[in-house]
Design an enzyme around this catalytic site. Sequence first.
Site, PDB file in Angstrom:
ATOM      1  N   HIS A 215      -5.268  11.109   4.348  1.00 19.08           N
ATOM      2  CA  HIS A 215      -6.764  11.497   4.525  1.00 19.08           C
ATOM      3  C   HIS A 215      -7.048  11.303   6.044  1.00 19.08           C
ATOM      4  O   HIS A 215      -7.320   9.915   6.434  1.00 19.08           O
ATOM      5  CB  HIS A 215      -7.668  11.047   3.439  1.00 19.08           C
ATOM      6  CG  HIS A 215      -8.960  10.953   3.642  1.00 19.08           C
ATOM      7  ND1 HIS A 215     -10.370  10.639   3.570  1.00 19.08           N
ATOM      8  CD2 HIS A 215      -9.648  12.285   4.383  1.00 19.08           C
ATOM      9  CE1 HIS A 215     -11.050  11.150   3.717  1.00 19.08           C
ATOM     10  NE2 HIS A 215     -10.950  12.324   4.317  1.00 19.08           N
TER      11      HIS A 215
ATOM     12  N   ASN B 176     -15.169   6.708   2.559  1.00 24.46           N
ATOM     13  CA  ASN B 176     -16.082   7.553   2.086  1.00 24.46           C
ATOM     14  C   ASN B 176     -16.860   7.126   0.805  1.00 24.46           C
ATOM     15  O   ASN B 176     -17.955   7.276   0.817  1.00 24.46           O
ATOM     16  CB  ASN B 176     -15.595   8.905   1.883  1.00 24.46           C
ATOM     17  CG  ASN B 176     -15.324   9.989   3.047  1.00 24.46           C
ATOM     18  OD1 ASN B 176     -15.573   9.593   4.213  1.00 24.46           O
ATOM     19  ND2 ASN B 176     -14.794  11.110   2.838  1.00 24.46           N
TER      20      ASN B 176
ATOM     21  N   SER C 278     -10.645  15.356   1.013  1.00 22.88           N
ATOM     22  CA  SER C 278     -11.299  14.273   1.277  1.00 22.88           C
ATOM     23  C   SER C 278     -12.086  13.865   0.003  1.00 22.88           C
ATOM     24  O   SER C 278     -12.716  12.817  -0.366  1.00 22.88           O
ATOM     25  CB  SER C 278     -12.430  14.692   2.156  1.00 22.88           C
ATOM     26  OG  SER C 278     -13.016  15.883   1.990  1.00 22.88           O
TER      27      SER C 278
ATOM     28  N   GLU D  22      -6.097   7.468   5.856  1.00 16.76           N
ATOM     29  CA  GLU D  22      -6.100   6.582   4.508  1.00 16.76           C
ATOM     30  C   GLU D  22      -4.673   7.144   3.989  1.00 16.76           C
ATOM     31  O   GLU D  22      -4.563   8.329   3.729  1.00 16.76           O
ATOM     32  CB  GLU D  22      -7.177   6.939   3.654  1.00 16.76           C
ATOM     33  CG  GLU D  22      -8.534   6.245   4.093  1.00 16.76           C
ATOM     34  CD  GLU D  22      -9.670   6.630   3.504  1.00 16.76           C
ATOM     35  OE1 GLU D  22     -10.663   5.932   3.379  1.00 16.76           O
ATOM     36  OE2 GLU D  22      -9.491   7.616   2.728  1.00 16.76           O
TER      37      GLU D  22
END
Length: 498
Positions: A139, A189, A118, A151
């Site tokens: 991800h 994120n 991550s 992702e």
Amino acid sequence: MGLTIGIVGTGTMGRGIAQIFAASGNRILLHDAREGAAAEARDFVGGMLARLAEKGRMDAGDAKDAMNRIEVAGKLEALASCDLVIEAIVEKLEVKQELFSKLEKILSSHAILATNTSSLSVTAIAAGCEKPERVAGYHFFNPVPLMKVVEVIPGARTKPDVVDKLTGLATEAGHKAVRASDTPGFLVNHAGRGYVTEALQLLRERVAEPADIDRILRDAAGFRMGPFELLDLTGLDVSGPVMAQVYKQFYQEPRFRPSPLIDQRLSAGLLGRKTGEGFYEYPDGKKAEPGETIHEAVEPGAVWISNARPERAAKVHEALSSAGIYVETGERPSDNALIIVTPIGADASAAAVAEDLDARRVIAIDTLFSLDRRRTLMSTPATATQTMARAVAAFSKGGNSVTAIEDSTGFVAQRVIATIVNIACDIAQAGIATPEDIDTAVTLGLGYPSGPLSWGDEIGADVILEILEGIEVLSGDPRYRPSPWLRRRADLRLSLRD
Ligand code: NAI
């Protein structure tokens, strides 16, 4: 016939990934460094599949077949037949590099290596490989079966067909695959930075208490969870270092500057739910919701609304007069009238000064969202307590919830939403993902009420720009500088998704 997929690291993420790919028809081989962990994971996933069947969300026969497709691989060598290996082990670069080097010696030349990292660079993980072109980021989000987005992140040397295969596989499993470039925080994120960072900045400026900031963002803006509830849920020991790391990875980009409040709270052990106290208290494990501030019950009296922004003034006029509040219509307020201003990207003080109004009687109201929802009222440092009591009485008369805050350049909602939209614009500008993928990934991955670019369009790119420019001037803080993507589209009257 599905693929043979190896999963290394069978903790929280590995289990979820195993479940969705077993359910979509692939053979799964589970491996973990800890003795017995892979077998535990197999039983866990079996239990999850059985529960889905019990609840009627999956055919019982399909669940059994999926379960039978999951095997334990005691040794890493047992993964030799895999077409794809996904790692979800500890978040340490050297450990991931070492694992991929070992796997390269075991797997066939066509096999793909995917990492669920991550926060590490996919390119850096691939750099330890002989064939970095077969390595990509994959991800997923926790819990994997419910968070239906992934992702797909090509490293600098990854071949396009690797990305295509991972995308196709995720799609078959019912997940939306979005492509993101190998940059800090990837897409979701990165896009999610603004929400808590801006909320912490509001707290640091003592604009409002955490519970009030949360209420405004939930009730007025429509977020499922307020930023402070979210911080408490994740745990400051987890989110604090992530904030610090992203800031560092972007070479001290002011947009991501974490708050000094974090270290202080970490030292105090105020981590959130897990320690029983964070921004909220959790007696018996349940969040104690602080009561809303009670204002003195007074007569609102006459109200005058500044016409500096006629459309916004009309919206406020309508809200007040429909509740039976007397609204003056003169050019200037009468001597005792409560004075209402509707600033965009400015504080109540600046609005009072700009219009030469008596600051003791000035209250600003946030008109960014519908006034049918929770209303945010803001005072200047000169506003009399009695003035706020009158304003609360006036704006709650129709039965609406009202939150009073201290002066802030852009209230609470304007600042937070503009920050989120601005960061999404930067992501689009840097080509980290397409506008469509930005909106899809943020809605699915962060649960925001809207994709940030569509949200910006809905509010108006020109309004978002005006908020940011206003805050930038008043605060002097470069974190609010508008993204070129936003400015150009606002100026040219184009959609932020163009
Ligand atoms: P976890 O701690 O639940 O599971 C990790 C598993 O990997 C453990 O079972 C451990 O025994 C095993 N392991 C550690 N080193 C190993 C090695 N060298 N070889 C084989 N097995 C090894 O961790 P979690 O939360 O599942 O995270 C795994 C990865 O997924 C990390 O890279 C993390 O950053 C990433 N991630 C985590 C998310 C989350 O919300 N937990 C979300 C998205 C990504």
